[in-house]
Design an enzyme around this catalytic site. Structure first.
Site, PDB file in Angstrom:
ATOM      1  N   THR A 186       0.835  -1.198   0.000  1.00 38.37           N
ATOM      2  CA  THR A 186       0.000   0.000   0.000  1.00 38.37           C
ATOM      3  C   THR A 186       0.871   1.249   0.000  1.00 38.37           C
ATOM      4  OG1 THR A 186      -1.613  -1.187   1.335  1.00 38.37           O
ATOM      5  CG2 THR A 186      -1.771   1.212   1.335  1.00 38.37           C
ATOM      6  N   ARG A 214     -12.890  -9.086  -1.698  1.00 37.62           N
ATOM      7  CA  ARG A 214     -12.042  -8.853  -0.527  1.00 37.62           C
ATOM      8  C   ARG A 214     -11.637  -7.394  -0.439  1.00 37.62           C
ATOM      9  NH1 ARG A 214      -6.549  -6.804   0.489  1.00 37.62           N
ATOM     10  NH2 ARG A 214      -5.907  -7.642   2.515  1.00 37.62           N
ATOM     11  N   VAL A 215     -11.714  -6.832   0.748  1.00 34.65           N
ATOM     12  CA  VAL A 215     -11.268  -5.468   1.022  1.00 34.65           C
ATOM     13  C   VAL A 215     -10.284  -5.519   2.181  1.00 34.65           C
ATOM     14  CG1 VAL A 215     -11.954  -3.171   1.799  1.00 34.65           C
ATOM     15  CG2 VAL A 215     -13.378  -4.403   0.154  1.00 34.65           C
ATOM     16  N   GLY A 216      -9.160  -4.859   2.029  1.00 31.58           N
ATOM     17  CA  GLY A 216      -8.167  -4.820   3.096  1.00 31.58           C
ATOM     18  C   GLY A 216      -8.338  -3.613   3.991  1.00 31.58           C
ATOM     19  N   ASP A 217      -7.262  -3.201   4.605  1.00 32.47           N
ATOM     20  CA  ASP A 217      -7.319  -2.124   5.594  1.00 32.47           C
ATOM     21  C   ASP A 217      -7.284  -0.728   4.987  1.00 32.47           C
ATOM     22  OD1 ASP A 217      -4.540  -2.771   4.889  1.00 32.47           O
ATOM     23  OD2 ASP A 217      -4.033  -1.197   6.308  1.00 32.47           O
ATOM     24  N   GLY A 238       1.112  -3.792   4.479  1.00 33.34           N
ATOM     25  CA  GLY A 238       1.296  -5.192   4.834  1.00 33.34           C
ATOM     26  C   GLY A 238       0.009  -5.961   4.659  1.00 33.34           C
TER      27      GLY A 238
END
Length: 329
Positions: A186, A214-217, A238
């Protein structure tokens, strides 16, 4: 008696570069994750160097990465999910608490600017998927196919085995294979302007070959990004699931509010991650970058290899390696 884990984390705190604590009052500064943060900082500094607002600066830095950089982890050159769709996530936050984000956005080149429109033009914080795209089009953003030939080729090669095995810092390895998830890089930016205002931005194409949806932070306020003028700002990179589980960026900012330095706050947040999931923490990368309200900077990662870029009035191109909890293998 200190455990080995406590000793390692203490060493990471002590390894912080002393220069990172030096900041002239009233001076602007921007920091960004990873090597390509140097280019993002240059774009942001065009705003900060002319006494512009931190919010405008971080947006411009993120736009540079989304549009000019060709990287498998951010923007138009990002790798797709396992179904072959390129989806983009981004968030932006001002130090006064205003924030906006988009997730699973397709066919829009600058998700960071759409996120800012969500913040400024709607009563909401986050828009996702088809709704985010519809909003972007209504706001005048152009729809365009973003998946590159190189990314499509890598996806087709991956499909031959459909092997999904995230590896730490694999983007730095010339020997990585198509099955390796090269997408935990990111771009996170934090800035303080000449008026002492803080802002942050975060943008990514997410993990390669992720499950559809899917979605990350990165687009989640408090996980991938959090900013508060009264305390500081933090961003993360990460494996996003760990940042979500621990509200990592919010945690770092709250620790700075309690009096910890940015470096101490990053280390303490990683300590909590290790404490809760020590076995998992040995196999995944979590990177934290922070700036307090005085412009002091800190960074730390679970594992060796996390770099970040700094730009200010003294030196406009500076790339540093963050200390890590676990030693270099």
């Amino acid at each position: 008696m200190l455990t080995r884990r406590k000793t390692l984390i203490g060493a990471a705190a002590l390894a912080a570069p002393v220069w990172a604590l030096a900041q002239q009052r009233g001076a602007a500064r921007v920091v960004s994750t990873w090597d390509f943060g140097v280019g993002a900082n240059q774009a942001a500094w065009k705003v900060l160097g002319s006494r512009g607002a931190a919010l405008d600066a971080v947006e411009q830095g993120a736009r540079w990465a989304e549009g000019e950089l060709c990287n498998a982890t951010v923007g138009r050159c990002g790798y797709p999910d396992r179904e072959g769709y390129l989806t983009l996530d981004a968030s932006i936050m001002d130090g006064d608490g205003r924030c906006g984000s988009v997730a699973a956005l397709e066919d829009i080149r600058h998700p960071i600017s759409v996120a800012r429109r969500v913040m400024e033009k709607t009563p909401h914080v986050m828009l996702v998927g088809a709704g985010a795209q519809q909003f972007a089009l209504e706001q005048g953003f152009a729809r365009e196919a973003l998946l590159t030939d190189a990314a499509r080729k890598a996806w087709r090669e991956w499909k031959l085995e459909s092997r999904y095995q995230p590896k730490m810092n694999v983007e730095r390895l010339s020997t990585s294979r198509p099955g390796d998830s090269a997408n935990h890089d990111t771009l996170g930016l934090l800035a303080i302007d000449s008026q002492g205002r803080l802002a942050g931005a975060c943008t990514t194409s997410g993990m390669a070959w992720k499950l559809r949806g899917r979605v990350g932070d990165s687009p989640i306020i408090g996980a991938g990004l959090y900013v508060d003028n009264e305390a500081g700002a933090a961003t993360a990179s990460g494996v996003g699931e760990e940042m979500i589980r621990n509200a990592a960026s919010f945690l770092v900012v709250e620790m700075m509010r309690q009096g910890k330095s940015p470096q101490e706050a990053c280390v303490a947040a990683l300590e909590r991650i290790v404490h809760k999931r020590e076995a998992a923490s040995k196999q995944l990368q979590v990177c934290l970058l922070a700036m307090n309200k005085h412009g002091e900077v800190g960074a730390c990662a679970l594992h060796h290899g996390f770099t970040y870029a700094l730009c200010d009035h003294d030196q406009d191109r500076r790339l540093l390696e963050a200390p890590s909890v676990y030693p270099k293998s």
